[in-house]
Design an enzyme around this catalytic site. Structure first.
Site, PDB file in Angstrom:
ATOM      1  N   CYS A 224       0.787  -1.048   0.103  1.00  0.00           N
ATOM      2  CA  CYS A 224       0.026   0.116  -0.034  1.00  0.00           C
ATOM      3  C   CYS A 224       0.824   1.284  -0.041  1.00  0.00           C
ATOM      4  O   CYS A 224       0.484   2.276  -0.031  1.00  0.00           O
ATOM      5  CB  CYS A 224      -0.883   0.159   1.315  1.00  0.00           C
ATOM      6  SG  CYS A 224      -1.550  -1.657   1.518  1.00  0.00           S
TER       7      CYS A 224
ATOM      8  N   HIS B  59      -9.039   3.275  -1.579  1.00  0.00           N
ATOM      9  CA  HIS B  59      -7.538   2.821  -1.263  1.00  0.00           C
ATOM     10  C   HIS B  59      -7.001   2.198  -2.473  1.00  0.00           C
ATOM     11  O   HIS B  59      -7.185   0.813  -2.453  1.00  0.00           O
ATOM     12  CB  HIS B  59      -7.432   2.282  -0.083  1.00  0.00           C
ATOM     13  CG  HIS B  59      -6.128   1.770   0.249  1.00  0.00           C
ATOM     14  ND1 HIS B  59      -4.967   2.176  -0.170  1.00  0.00           N
ATOM     15  CD2 HIS B  59      -5.630   0.953   1.180  1.00  0.00           C
ATOM     16  CE1 HIS B  59      -3.714   1.673   0.291  1.00  0.00           C
ATOM     17  NE2 HIS B  59      -4.045   0.959   0.887  1.00  0.00           N
TER      18      HIS B  59
ATOM     19  N   CYS C  94     -13.657   0.744   8.167  1.00  0.00           N
ATOM     20  CA  CYS C  94     -12.852   0.227   6.875  1.00  0.00           C
ATOM     21  C   CYS C  94     -12.779   0.949   5.650  1.00  0.00           C
ATOM     22  O   CYS C  94     -13.919   1.632   5.399  1.00  0.00           O
ATOM     23  CB  CYS C  94     -13.314  -1.252   6.428  1.00  0.00           C
ATOM     24  SG  CYS C  94     -13.281  -2.508   7.822  1.00  0.00           S
TER      25      CYS C  94
END
Lengths: 144, 387
Positions: free
Chosen positions: B82, B336, B210
């Site tokens: 990430c 994301h 989340c």
């Protein structure tokens, strides 16, 4: 000429194994005998879990196996999973956890029969071999 | 050797399903960054493509992205889960400082929508030791949940504390036209037992804790001081690039209440930049989960260990607070797209430092910080930027 036999015992580890060949394939044989084994470098006295054949301190490869099932660990943390990755649907829900044995820690699951409300960080637990479907094996933690 | 700065930033819309292919998506951010920096592909002499592999089928994407963008210099690939594009910026910095190159495009891109959510969780669950952890059925929310659980036990963190991070995120998410999630969420919606936001994912983390997977791209154009002068540009300078790692196997971690890779990357970045936490005017931190933002406050020294929850309770990280954090909505609102995330965070800070952040502009910031973490603290990256 006979085909060279491939030692792929590690494919038996876990609900889904992503590894088949490893220098620690004997770990899987030990599971079949009810033991969860770690390794230790006899020269440096460093314990390794996950078990490994190579010592990162002296670069030697003389690590010796030892059994962890008689030892008591402390629950460091845990999480009950409501969703899982592809391949683990039939196991849900399950609880992953880390057990701290002092000179090494162990990542695994808490046994499904342990009631949720009895699980507390700091509780004493032991590791046990666990039979999964299709002859696969892993290990789970149960209260000591 | 002179300074290294950023002259162009770009970002695609982050969405659940982008209309373009991998390279077409990459081009969207590259195009905006070139227009922003008023630089052409011919003037860029190297590129770093940043993504996490396997979400799409493309192997070795760096030359393909370069080809589609019209970039002719050497092309490199950076992967730290990430935090891939923060790593890309660190590599660009090194390539320029070494004198090998003087203008480098860092392109972060991720196309996650071509596979199911469960399949992408399986991929993420393999961003760990596939021999010893993945066979237990791991995924990212559960990994961060382990840290939330330990934080609760040690410091008394509550679900409501974590929900307050999401309330802040959704205060700013609706203002960001590039974000996936643009609805406002109040504390009641995030804590009511009847709300779908409180459905368990991996205890103690719930749906509202989340971020969402997303398709997206980002681009940061990094240049030498000489190149900036020759182009008559006024860059935002890269003052510090800190990077550190920690064990992949959680069995080798010291504790489950902090991420040492982020702490060490932060220390390295502060030292290199010659600044302290008190100098930071605005920050972007890696809030893939609400707990992750609180861990970031504590890793970077914004709060003492265990006290991150007090910062969010006191609204110290809101736009008008002591250190505004993630006032672009953060990952929780933006979504994301793994490899693109770091570049998007850097873009936000560059715009803040230029005074171009519009409704979310912090007053006269001089120094900004980006904290970008790969895996559950496997790769820590902290970048400090200044005018």
């Amino acid at each position: 000429m006979a085909k060279r036999e491939i030692d792929d015992r590690f494919k038996k580890f876990g609900t889904v194994s992503f590894t088949s060949i490893s220098k620690v394939n004997d770990f899987v044989d030990s599971l079949e005998q009810g033991k969860v084994m770690a390794t230790r470098c006899p020269d440096c006295n460093i314990s390794y879990f996950p078990p490994r054949v190579d010592c990162q301190n002296c670069l030697g490869s003389n690590n010796e196996w030892f059994d962890t099932t008689e030892k008591e660990g402390t629950l460091a943390t845990f999480s009950k999973m409501k969703y899982g990755p592809v391949g683990f649907e039939d196991d849900l829900p399950y609880t992953i956890a880390v057990l701290d044995f002092g000179d090494f820690k162990m990542f695994g699951r808490i046994d499904n029969n342990v009631p949720d409300d009895s699980i507390k960080i700091g509780m004493k637990m032991r590791v046990h071999v666990n039979d999964l479907q299709a002859d696969q094996k892993n290990f789970v933690f149960k209260p000591a | 050797m002179g300074k290294v700065g950023i002259i162009g930033v770009g970002q695609s819309v982050f969405s659940r399903s982008a209309s373009g292919s991998f390279k077409e998506l990459a081009f969207e951010a590259f195009k905006e960054a070139c227009q922003d920096g008023q630089i052409s592909a011919q003037e860029i002499d190297a590129s770093v493509t940043c993504s996490a592999p396997e979400y799409d089928k493309q192997r070795s994407p760096s030359a393909l992205v370069a080809e589609y963008c019209g970039l002719n210099g050497p092309a490199f690939y950076a992967e730290t889960l990430c935090s891939s594009s923060s790593t890309g910026v660190r590599l660009a910095y090194s390539l320029i400082k070494s004198g090998l190159h003087d203008a480098v495009a860092v392109v972060g891109v991720q196309k996650m929508s071509e596979i199911s959510s469960a399949a992408s969780q399986e991929l993420m669950g393999r961003g760990t030791d596939i021999q010893w952890e993945s066979p237990f059925g791991t995924m990212m929310p559960a990994y961060y949940a382990l840290f939330a659980q330990a934080h609760m036990a040690k410091y008394g963190l509550t679900n409501e504390d974590m929900a307050k991070v999401r309330v802040k995120s959704s205060t700013y998410g609706p203002l960001n036209d590039r974000a996936v999630f643009r609805k406002s969420l109040d504390l009641e919606t995030l804590t009511s037992p009847d709300s779908k936001m409180t459905a368990p994912v991996a205890a103690p983390l719930r749906v509202g804790d989340c971020c969402a997977n997303a398709d997206g791209s980002s681009c940061v154009i990094v240049v030498s001081e000489e190149k900036a002068k020759s182009l008559s540009r006024d860059p935002v300078w890269i003052l510090g690039v800190g990077a550190a790692i920690d064990s992949v196997n959680l069995a080798s971690r010291d504790n489950f209440t902090s991420l040492p890779s982020a702490i060490n990357a932060g220390k390295a970045a502060y030292k290199m930049a010659g600044v302290t936490v008190d100098d930071i005017d605005v920050a972007e931190v890696h809030d893939c989960f609400t707990i992750a933002e609180l861990l970031a406050y504590e890793a970077l020294g914004f709060a003492k260990p265990g006290q991150g929850k007090e910062m969010i309770k006191n609204k110290e990280t809101y736009l008008d607070g002591r250190i505004p954090v993630n006032v672009d909505g953060g990952l929780l609102s933006k979504g994301h797209p793994i490899g693109a995330t770091g570049g998007s965070q850097i873009r936000t800070i560059v715009k803040q430092l230029r005074g171009e952040a519009g409704e979310i502009q912090v007053k006269n910031p001089e120094i900004g910080l980006v904290h970008n973490v790969g895996g559950v603290g496997i790769y820590g990256n902290v970048t400090i930027l200044g005018r």
